[in-house]
Design a protein around this motif. Structure first.
Motif, PDB file in Angstrom:
ATOM      1  N   TYR A   4       0.883  -1.066  -0.062  1.00  0.00           N
ATOM      2  CA  TYR A   4       0.099  -0.184   0.116  1.00  0.00           C
ATOM      3  C   TYR A   4       1.053   0.676  -0.240  1.00  0.00           C
ATOM      4  CZ  TYR A   4      -3.886  -3.315   0.883  1.00  0.00           C
ATOM      5  OH  TYR A   4      -4.404  -4.167   1.514  1.00  0.00           O
ATOM      6  N   ASN A   5       0.710   2.133  -1.213  1.00  0.00           N
ATOM      7  CA  ASN A   5       1.280   3.516  -0.918  1.00  0.00           C
ATOM      8  C   ASN A   5       0.296   4.752  -1.336  1.00  0.00           C
ATOM      9  OD1 ASN A   5       3.145   5.695  -1.632  1.00  0.00           O
ATOM     10  ND2 ASN A   5       4.223   4.619  -3.234  1.00  0.00           N
ATOM     11  N   GLU A   6       0.128   5.530  -0.395  1.00  0.00           N
ATOM     12  CA  GLU A   6      -0.462   6.176  -0.494  1.00  0.00           C
ATOM     13  C   GLU A   6      -1.970   6.404  -0.340  1.00  0.00           C
ATOM     14  OE1 GLU A   6       0.513   9.968  -2.407  1.00  0.00           O
ATOM     15  OE2 GLU A   6       2.642   9.849  -1.607  1.00  0.00           O
ATOM     16  N   ASN A   7      -2.656   4.718  -0.431  1.00  0.00           N
ATOM     17  CA  ASN A   7      -3.949   4.667  -0.728  1.00  0.00           C
ATOM     18  C   ASN A   7      -3.833   3.105  -1.516  1.00  0.00           C
ATOM     19  OD1 ASN A   7      -4.791   5.592   2.661  1.00  0.00           O
ATOM     20  ND2 ASN A   7      -5.147   8.153   1.092  1.00  0.00           N
ATOM     21  N   ARG A   8      -2.894   3.386  -2.590  1.00  0.00           N
ATOM     22  CA  ARG A   8      -2.802   2.621  -3.124  1.00  0.00           C
ATOM     23  C   ARG A   8      -2.273   0.784  -2.699  1.00  0.00           C
ATOM     24  NH1 ARG A   8      -0.694   7.260  -6.111  1.00  0.00           N
ATOM     25  NH2 ARG A   8      -2.340   8.712  -6.619  1.00  0.00           N
ATOM     26  N   GLU A   9      -2.737   0.178  -3.165  1.00  0.00           N
ATOM     27  CA  GLU A   9      -2.328  -1.037  -4.285  1.00  0.00           C
ATOM     28  C   GLU A   9      -2.040  -1.330  -4.504  1.00  0.00           C
ATOM     29  OE1 GLU A   9      -4.997  -5.685  -3.018  1.00  0.00           O
ATOM     30  OE2 GLU A   9      -5.740  -3.862  -1.774  1.00  0.00           O
ATOM     31  N   TYR A  10      -0.491  -1.884  -4.274  1.00  0.00           N
ATOM     32  CA  TYR A  10       0.678  -2.671  -6.183  1.00  0.00           C
ATOM     33  C   TYR A  10       0.256  -4.136  -5.923  1.00  0.00           C
ATOM     34  CZ  TYR A  10       1.349   2.754  -6.931  1.00  0.00           C
ATOM     35  OH  TYR A  10       1.358   3.766  -6.587  1.00  0.00           O
ATOM     36  N   HIS A  11       0.345  -4.158  -7.223  1.00  0.00           N
ATOM     37  CA  HIS A  11       0.576  -6.159  -6.833  1.00  0.00           C
ATOM     38  C   HIS A  11       1.722  -6.075  -7.898  1.00  0.00           C
ATOM     39  CE1 HIS A  11      -3.327  -6.585  -5.179  1.00  0.00           C
ATOM     40  NE2 HIS A  11      -2.980  -5.649  -5.549  1.00  0.00           N
ATOM     41  N   ALA A  12       2.422  -7.534  -8.301  1.00  0.00           N
ATOM     42  CA  ALA A  12       3.209  -8.070  -8.888  1.00  0.00           C
ATOM     43  C   ALA A  12       2.635  -7.539 -10.155  1.00  0.00           C
ATOM     44  CB  ALA A  12       4.086  -9.170  -8.742  1.00  0.00           C
ATOM     45  N   GLY A  13       3.276  -7.690 -11.521  1.00  0.00           N
ATOM     46  CA  GLY A  13       2.530  -6.937 -12.606  1.00  0.00           C
ATOM     47  C   GLY A  13       1.963  -6.072 -13.059  1.00  0.00           C
ATOM     48  N   ASP A  14       1.728  -5.116 -12.195  1.00  0.00           N
ATOM     49  CA  ASP A  14       1.295  -3.711 -12.102  1.00  0.00           C
ATOM     50  C   ASP A  14       2.636  -2.515 -13.332  1.00  0.00           C
ATOM     51  OD1 ASP A  14      -0.801  -3.939 -10.989  1.00  0.00           O
ATOM     52  OD2 ASP A  14      -0.731  -3.027  -9.328  1.00  0.00           O
ATOM     53  N   ILE A  15       2.058  -1.736 -14.150  1.00  0.00           N
ATOM     54  CA  ILE A  15       2.925  -0.513 -14.361  1.00  0.00           C
ATOM     55  C   ILE A  15       2.828   0.394 -13.464  1.00  0.00           C
ATOM     56  CG2 ILE A  15       3.510   0.321 -16.492  1.00  0.00           C
ATOM     57  CD1 ILE A  15       4.376  -2.927 -16.431  1.00  0.00           C
ATOM     58  N   VAL A  16       3.490   0.693 -13.144  1.00  0.00           N
ATOM     59  CA  VAL A  16       3.558   2.508 -12.793  1.00  0.00           C
ATOM     60  C   VAL A  16       4.956   3.667 -13.477  1.00  0.00           C
ATOM     61  CG1 VAL A  16       2.543   1.449 -10.793  1.00  0.00           C
ATOM     62  CG2 VAL A  16       5.517   1.929 -10.339  1.00  0.00           C
ATOM     63  N   TYR A  17       4.064   4.386 -12.990  1.00  0.00           N
ATOM     64  CA  TYR A  17       5.254   5.446 -13.188  1.00  0.00           C
ATOM     65  C   TYR A  17       6.483   6.158 -12.086  1.00  0.00           C
ATOM     66  CZ  TYR A  17       2.434   4.616 -17.232  1.00  0.00           C
ATOM     67  OH  TYR A  17       1.906   3.410 -18.512  1.00  0.00           O
ATOM     68  N   ILE A  18       7.441   6.596 -12.333  1.00  0.00           N
ATOM     69  CA  ILE A  18       8.194   7.155 -11.185  1.00  0.00           C
ATOM     70  C   ILE A  18       8.996   8.097 -12.034  1.00  0.00           C
ATOM     71  CG2 ILE A  18       8.492   5.275  -9.995  1.00  0.00           C
ATOM     72  CD1 ILE A  18      11.498   4.544 -11.158  1.00  0.00           C
ATOM     73  N   PHE A  19       9.519   8.870 -11.363  1.00  0.00           N
ATOM     74  CA  PHE A  19      10.438  10.356 -11.172  1.00  0.00           C
ATOM     75  C   PHE A  19      11.902   9.147 -11.913  1.00  0.00           C
ATOM     76  CE2 PHE A  19       7.659  13.419  -9.791  1.00  0.00           C
ATOM     77  CZ  PHE A  19       7.097  13.514 -11.134  1.00  0.00           C
ATOM     78  N   TYR A  20      12.565   9.107 -12.285  1.00  0.00           N
ATOM     79  CA  TYR A  20      13.858   8.604 -12.834  1.00  0.00           C
ATOM     80  C   TYR A  20      15.110   9.499 -13.453  1.00  0.00           C
ATOM     81  CZ  TYR A  20      18.130   5.344 -14.457  1.00  0.00           C
ATOM     82  OH  TYR A  20      19.165   4.435 -14.335  1.00  0.00           O
ATOM     83  N   VAL A  37       7.073  -6.221  -9.984  1.00  0.00           N
ATOM     84  CA  VAL A  37       7.388  -7.227  -9.724  1.00  0.00           C
ATOM     85  C   VAL A  37       7.783  -7.506  -8.432  1.00  0.00           C
ATOM     86  CG1 VAL A  37       8.343  -6.870 -11.958  1.00  0.00           C
ATOM     87  CG2 VAL A  37      10.199  -7.050 -10.340  1.00  0.00           C
ATOM     88  N   ASN A  38       8.364  -8.811  -7.828  1.00  0.00           N
ATOM     89  CA  ASN A  38       7.764 -10.035  -7.082  1.00  0.00           C
ATOM     90  C   ASN A  38       9.780  -9.645  -6.282  1.00  0.00           C
ATOM     91  OD1 ASN A  38       5.615 -10.746  -6.047  1.00  0.00           O
ATOM     92  ND2 ASN A  38       5.824 -12.617  -7.307  1.00  0.00           N
ATOM     93  N   ASN A  39       9.654  -9.528  -5.569  1.00  0.00           N
ATOM     94  CA  ASN A  39      11.854  -9.243  -5.064  1.00  0.00           C
ATOM     95  C   ASN A  39      11.965 -10.551  -5.213  1.00  0.00           C
ATOM     96  OD1 ASN A  39      14.284  -8.456  -4.288  1.00  0.00           O
ATOM     97  ND2 ASN A  39      13.346  -7.111  -3.150  1.00  0.00           N
ATOM     98  N   PRO A  40      14.043 -10.311  -6.506  1.00  0.00           N
ATOM     99  CA  PRO A  40      14.032 -11.874  -6.415  1.00  0.00           C
ATOM    100  C   PRO A  40      14.948 -11.899  -5.480  1.00  0.00           C
ATOM    101  CG  PRO A  40      14.984 -10.521  -8.371  1.00  0.00           C
ATOM    102  CD  PRO A  40      13.993  -9.355  -7.447  1.00  0.00           C
ATOM    103  N   GLU A  41      15.422 -10.786  -3.933  1.00  0.00           N
ATOM    104  CA  GLU A  41      15.745 -11.672  -2.880  1.00  0.00           C
ATOM    105  C   GLU A  41      14.923 -12.019  -2.162  1.00  0.00           C
ATOM    106  OE1 GLU A  41      18.607  -8.162  -2.996  1.00  0.00           O
ATOM    107  OE2 GLU A  41      19.251  -8.030  -5.015  1.00  0.00           O
ATOM    108  N   ASN A  42      14.003 -11.011  -2.454  1.00  0.00           N
ATOM    109  CA  ASN A  42      13.692 -11.915  -1.045  1.00  0.00           C
ATOM    110  C   ASN A  42      11.822 -11.419  -1.550  1.00  0.00           C
ATOM    111  OD1 ASN A  42      12.105 -11.207   1.341  1.00  0.00           O
ATOM    112  ND2 ASN A  42      13.331  -9.557   2.188  1.00  0.00           N
ATOM    113  N   SER A  43      11.455 -12.772  -1.487  1.00  0.00           N
ATOM    114  CA  SER A  43       9.857 -13.117  -1.643  1.00  0.00           C
ATOM    115  C   SER A  43       8.879 -12.715  -0.822  1.00  0.00           C
ATOM    116  CB  SER A  43       9.782 -14.681  -2.041  1.00  0.00           C
ATOM    117  OG  SER A  43      10.542 -15.413  -0.816  1.00  0.00           O
TER     118      SER A  43
END
Length: 87
Positions: A4-20, A37-43
């Motif tokens: 959950y991020n600012e009242n939003r729920e994210y799931h593996a497979g979602d496409i989001v937008y960030i500042f890079y 995605v699922n974090n490959p270093e921590n499931s």
């Protein structure tokens, strides 16, 4: 797995937008699409996959659900230049 991020729920497979930030020119920021995605270093965690790199997803990141939402925030924080357009 979800986050959950600012009242939003994210799931593996979602496409989001960030500042890079360009690593070669720190004064340049662009809006970039990234995959949740699922974090490959921590499931037990989610990550953002961007430019062949995994970034742990946290509630401290500014993540936008749509490109339009990201562009509005970009213009608010960086002004009305064209750097924020998705490439």
């Amino acid at each position: 797995m979800e986050l959950y991020n600012e009242n939003r729920e994210y799931h593996a497979g979602d496409i989001v937008y960030i500042f890079y930030r360009n690593p070669h020119a720190q004064d340049v920021a662009n809006i970039q699409a990234a995959a949740v995605v699922n974090n490959p270093e921590n499931s037990n965690e989610l990550a953002l996959f961007l430019y062949e790199t995994y970034y742990p997803l946290s509630s401290e990141m500014a993540i936008y659900s749509t490109e339009e939402e990201a562009e509005q925030a970009y213009h608010y924080y960086y002004g009305n230049d064209s750097e924020g357009t998705l490439e």
